[in-house]
Design a protein around this motif. Structure first.
Motif, short mmCIF file in Angstrom:
data_model
loop_
_atom_site.label_atom_id
_atom_site.label_comp_id
_atom_site.label_asym_id
_atom_site.label_seq_id
_atom_site.Cartn_x
_atom_site.Cartn_y
_atom_site.Cartn_z
N ASN A 36 0.80 -1.22 0.00
CA ASN A 36 0.00 0.00 0.00
C ASN A 36 0.84 1.27 0.00
O ASN A 36 0.35 2.35 0.33
CB ASN A 36 -0.94 0.01 1.21
N CYS A 37 2.12 1.18 -0.38
CA CYS A 37 2.98 2.37 -0.38
C CYS A 37 2.41 3.41 -1.35
O CYS A 37 2.26 3.12 -2.55
CB CYS A 37 4.41 2.01 -0.76
N PRO A 38 2.14 4.62 -0.90
CA PRO A 38 1.56 5.63 -1.80
C PRO A 38 2.55 6.17 -2.82
O PRO A 38 2.15 6.91 -3.73
CB PRO A 38 1.13 6.74 -0.82
N LEU A 39 3.82 5.79 -2.69
CA LEU A 39 4.84 6.24 -3.63
C LEU A 39 5.31 5.10 -4.54
O LEU A 39 6.38 5.17 -5.14
CB LEU A 39 6.03 6.83 -2.87
N GLY A 40 4.49 4.06 -4.65
CA GLY A 40 4.81 2.95 -5.54
C GLY A 40 5.69 1.90 -4.87
O GLY A 40 6.05 2.01 -3.71
N THR A 41 6.04 0.89 -5.63
CA THR A 41 6.82 -0.23 -5.10
C THR A 41 8.03 -0.55 -5.99
O THR A 41 8.61 -1.62 -5.88
CB THR A 41 5.94 -1.49 -4.97
N LYS A 42 8.44 0.38 -6.85
CA LYS A 42 9.51 0.09 -7.80
C LYS A 42 10.90 0.32 -7.18
O LYS A 42 11.71 -0.59 -7.10
CB LYS A 42 9.34 0.98 -9.03
N SER A 43 11.18 1.56 -6.80
CA SER A 43 12.52 1.91 -6.33
C SER A 43 12.43 3.20 -5.53
O SER A 43 11.43 3.94 -5.58
CB SER A 43 13.47 2.13 -7.52
N THR A 44 13.49 3.49 -4.79
CA THR A 44 13.51 4.73 -4.03
C THR A 44 13.56 5.94 -4.97
O THR A 44 12.98 6.99 -4.67
CB THR A 44 14.72 4.77 -3.07
N GLN A 45 14.22 5.78 -6.12
CA GLN A 45 14.25 6.88 -7.08
C GLN A 45 12.85 7.17 -7.61
O GLN A 45 12.43 8.33 -7.71
CB GLN A 45 15.19 6.56 -8.24
N ASP A 46 12.12 6.12 -7.93
CA ASP A 46 10.75 6.29 -8.41
C ASP A 46 9.87 6.90 -7.32
O ASP A 46 9.01 7.75 -7.61
CB ASP A 46 10.18 4.95 -8.85
N ALA A 47 10.10 6.50 -6.07
CA ALA A 47 9.33 7.06 -4.95
C ALA A 47 9.58 8.57 -4.85
O ALA A 47 8.65 9.36 -4.64
CB ALA A 47 9.71 6.37 -3.65
N GLY A 48 10.83 8.97 -5.01
CA GLY A 48 11.15 10.38 -4.99
C GLY A 48 10.49 11.14 -6.13
O GLY A 48 9.99 12.26 -5.95
N GLU A 49 10.46 10.53 -7.30
CA GLU A 49 9.83 11.16 -8.46
C GLU A 49 8.32 11.30 -8.24
O GLU A 49 7.72 12.31 -8.62
CB GLU A 49 10.12 10.35 -9.72
N GLN A 50 7.73 10.29 -7.60
CA GLN A 50 6.29 10.37 -7.32
C GLN A 50 5.98 11.45 -6.29
O GLN A 50 4.97 12.16 -6.39
CB GLN A 50 5.77 9.02 -6.85
N LEU A 51 6.86 11.59 -5.29
CA LEU A 51 6.66 12.65 -4.30
C LEU A 51 6.81 14.02 -4.97
O LEU A 51 6.02 14.94 -4.70
CB LEU A 51 7.65 12.50 -3.14
N SER A 52 7.80 14.16 -5.82
CA SER A 52 7.98 15.43 -6.54
C SER A 52 6.76 15.74 -7.41
O SER A 52 6.33 16.90 -7.51
CB SER A 52 9.24 15.37 -7.40
N ALA A 53 6.19 14.70 -8.01
CA ALA A 53 5.00 14.90 -8.83
C ALA A 53 3.82 15.36 -7.98
O ALA A 53 3.01 16.20 -8.40
CB ALA A 53 4.65 13.60 -9.57
N LEU A 54 3.71 14.82 -6.77
CA LEU A 54 2.65 15.25 -5.86
C LEU A 54 2.83 16.72 -5.49
O LEU A 54 1.86 17.50 -5.50
CB LEU A 54 2.65 14.38 -4.60
N PHE A 55 4.07 17.12 -5.20
CA PHE A 55 4.32 18.52 -4.87
C PHE A 55 3.94 19.43 -6.04
O PHE A 55 3.35 20.49 -5.86
CB PHE A 55 5.80 18.72 -4.51
N LYS A 56 4.30 19.00 -7.26
CA LYS A 56 3.99 19.80 -8.45
C LYS A 56 2.48 19.92 -8.64
O LYS A 56 1.96 21.00 -9.00
CB LYS A 56 4.63 19.16 -9.68
N LYS A 57 1.76 18.84 -8.38
CA LYS A 57 0.30 18.86 -8.48
C LYS A 57 -0.29 19.84 -7.48
O LYS A 57 -1.20 20.62 -7.81
CB LYS A 57 -0.25 17.45 -8.24
N LEU A 58 0.24 19.83 -6.25
CA LEU A 58 -0.27 20.73 -5.21
C LEU A 58 0.09 22.18 -5.50
O LEU A 58 -0.61 23.09 -5.07
CB LEU A 58 0.27 20.31 -3.84
N ASP A 59 1.19 22.38 -6.21
CA ASP A 59 1.57 23.73 -6.60
C ASP A 59 0.51 24.33 -7.52
O ASP A 59 0.16 25.52 -7.40
CB ASP A 59 2.93 23.69 -7.30
#
Length: 527
Positions: A300-323
């Motif tokens: 149930n990880c909200p940042l995916g289950t692929k890799s830490t790099q992908d998790a970081g990219e998903q978090l950055s995408a969330l920040f961009k969406k909130l912007d």
């Protein structure tokens, strides 16, 4: 919008979010090899090859300060077995005749059994954290320590109970925290710099001449005065985060008066402001990577289950969406990109917040920003009624006085962005722009980066956590190498600081030092 990253314990944040304390096992194996102090940081920033060393003050009390050192405090009961008093100190140590500042002091007398070992002063960091509130509510106080020491605290000048720095109204602070800290256009850069200017003007108009006299050196001199007023020949001190800089400064100024001193989550006084900010950016990236490694193992990880790099990219995408589209929170305020970033950063102070962080990130992705807003409010010490503590006002007041600014213009920030992004692809831009705040401060800095050696001091215990976000482990190694009598104790773990956070090995080692003066062997590592 965090004007600069706080260097404090996570106790207040954890109390606000009602998290349970989990146990950690102890051990003696070495942590992964960390970058050792040197001329080049992990992010590529250059450290000064050589800095001035903090010189001790004369051992004798200057004539102009004798009345302060000889004052008698009037103690009164202030609840839960504590006594409170007010101590006077000179506002300006270079001109003690020019006026006083009143400093709030609290203590709880030793309970016994066993012989009294004197007073034990505590400080939670910040700068700007209330030592008195920390002592009364959160400070690690094992029964064995309480039995032998008078537990004591003093809010540093400009902090909470000691003539607090004030800057903005609560509504103004709400708007300030929402300001976009990753500007995408000249107009947004202008809005950010205007916010910094208005903040500084508010501090100048509301706090006046006090702004020039809240430096760490002055706070350390206040501590020596309190030591004398309490009747102690030596200063015993347990400090966390920024409090380690305060303690190390005391040791440098008064090496012969150091008693038993624990500096947990240590800072490195050798670093200039820009290098400090880059290395702290890398520290939060290390903490986020640890969180992401744990998260992606879960379905149930909200940042995916692929890799830490992908998790970081998903978090950055969330920040961009909130912007572009701030999320609803169930109240008038919305979750902006800036508030969301602060909320995530707050949770990285302690791994016990990770389960809630996973939940709140999932909620934010679904359009509900209430959880991350609560984390952000905890970081800013914003109460449900909308009022703020003075932590966010005292914090830049001390930081901007202690060191020259990291940047003096937006152009300098832009030039440094690649280094900050390298330190953290997720948080680098945020941290870089936050470091611009001192450029507009109304008072010129009085301090510079320097070594602290404290030659002749009694043994000092420096504690570092290997994946500490706010005070990276390399800082603890650096401070331990500077202080002539220091021993480094390592906690191989996550989160900010180590004492009282679940490691029996850490707690037993520190308690033995405080009670018996037992210094652990060099290179001791706890898990």
């Amino acid at each position: 919008m965090a004007t600069s990253r706080l260097l404090r314990t996570s106790a207040a944040f954890l109390a606000a979010t009602a998290l349970l304390i989990s146990g950690c096992s102890s051990g003696s194996s070495s942590p992964d090899d960390e970058a050792s102090p040197g001329l080049t940081t992990e992010a590529g920033a250059q450290r000064p090859a050589e800095e001035a060393t903090l010189a001790p003050l004369p051992a004798s009390t200057p004539a102009g300060l004798r009345s302060y050192y000889d004052q008698k405090l009037t103690w009164h009961a202030c609840g839960n077995g504590f006594q409170c008093a007010t101590m006077k100190a000179p506002l300006d140590y270079s001109r003690p005749e020019a006026g006083d500042i009143k400093l709030a002091v609290a203590r709880r007398k030793a309970t016994g059994p066993g012989s009294r070992l004197g007073s034990l002063l505590v400080n939670p960091g910040g700068p700007g954290g209330s030592a008195i509130d920390y002592l009364e509510q959160y400070a690690p106080q094992p029964a064995s320590i309480r039995a032998r020491y008078d537990m004591a605290a003093m809010d540093p000048r400009g902090v909470d109970h000691s003539q607090p720095i004030e800057c903005l109204s609560n509504k103004q602070m709400d708007r300030y925290t929402e300001t976009d800290q990753t500007p995408d256009s000249p107009a947004e850069v202008n809005k950010l710099t205007t916010a910094f200017r208005d903040f500084a003007k508010g501090c100048a108009s509301r706090s006046g001449k006090l702004l020039s006299h809240v430096s760490t050196v002055e706070a350390a001199r206040d501590m020596d005065m309190l030591r004398a007023v309490l009747g102690d020949k030596k200063l015993n001190f347990v400090a966390a985060s920024y409090g380690t800089f305060l303690g190390a400064t005391y040791a440098g100024l008064y090496p012969s008066r150091v008693g038993r001193m624990v500096l947990d989550g240590a800072m490195n006084p050798e670093l200039d402001s820009r290098t400090t900010n880059i290395e702290q950016t890398a520290g939060f990236d290390t903490a986020f990577t640890a969180f992401a490694k744990d998260c992606i193992k879960r379905k149930n990880c909200p940042l995916g289950t692929k890799s830490t790099q992908d998790a970081g990219e998903q978090l950055s995408a969330l920040f961009k969406k909130l912007d572009a589209h701030p999320a609803a929170t169930g109240e008038d305020r919305k979750l902006t990109e800036s508030l969301a970033g602060t909320g995530v950063i707050a949770a990285l102070y302690d791994q016990r917040a990770w389960p809630l962080l996973r939940d709140y990130l999932a909620q934010a992705k679904a359009g509900n920003g209430r959880g991350l807003l609560a984390f952000s409010d905890s970081y800013y010490e914003r109460s449900p009624n909308g009022s703020y503590s003075n932590q966010m006002y005292a914090n830049p007041a001390v930081n901007c006085l202690d060191l020259p600014p990291a940047f003096t213009s937006p152009e300098q920030v832009r030039a440094a962005l690649p280094s900050f992004r390298k330190a953290s692809p997720v948080f680098g831009e945020n941290f870089a722009w936050a470091a611009l705040n001192c450029a507009y401060w109304p008072v010129k800095p009085t301090g510079t980066a320097h070594r602290i050696e404290a030659k002749g001091a009694a043994p000092i215990l420096v504690v570092g956590t290997t994946r500490d976000p706010a005070t990276p482990y390399i800082w603890a190694k650096a401070l331990a190498s500077q202080l002539s009598s220091a021993t480094l104790l390592t906690y191989d773990g996550d989160g900010h600081t180590a004492y009282g956070r679940g490691s029996t090995c850490i707690d037993n080692t520190i308690n033995a030092y405080l009670l018996d003066g037992t210094v652990p062997p060099k290179h001791k590592v706890c898990k």
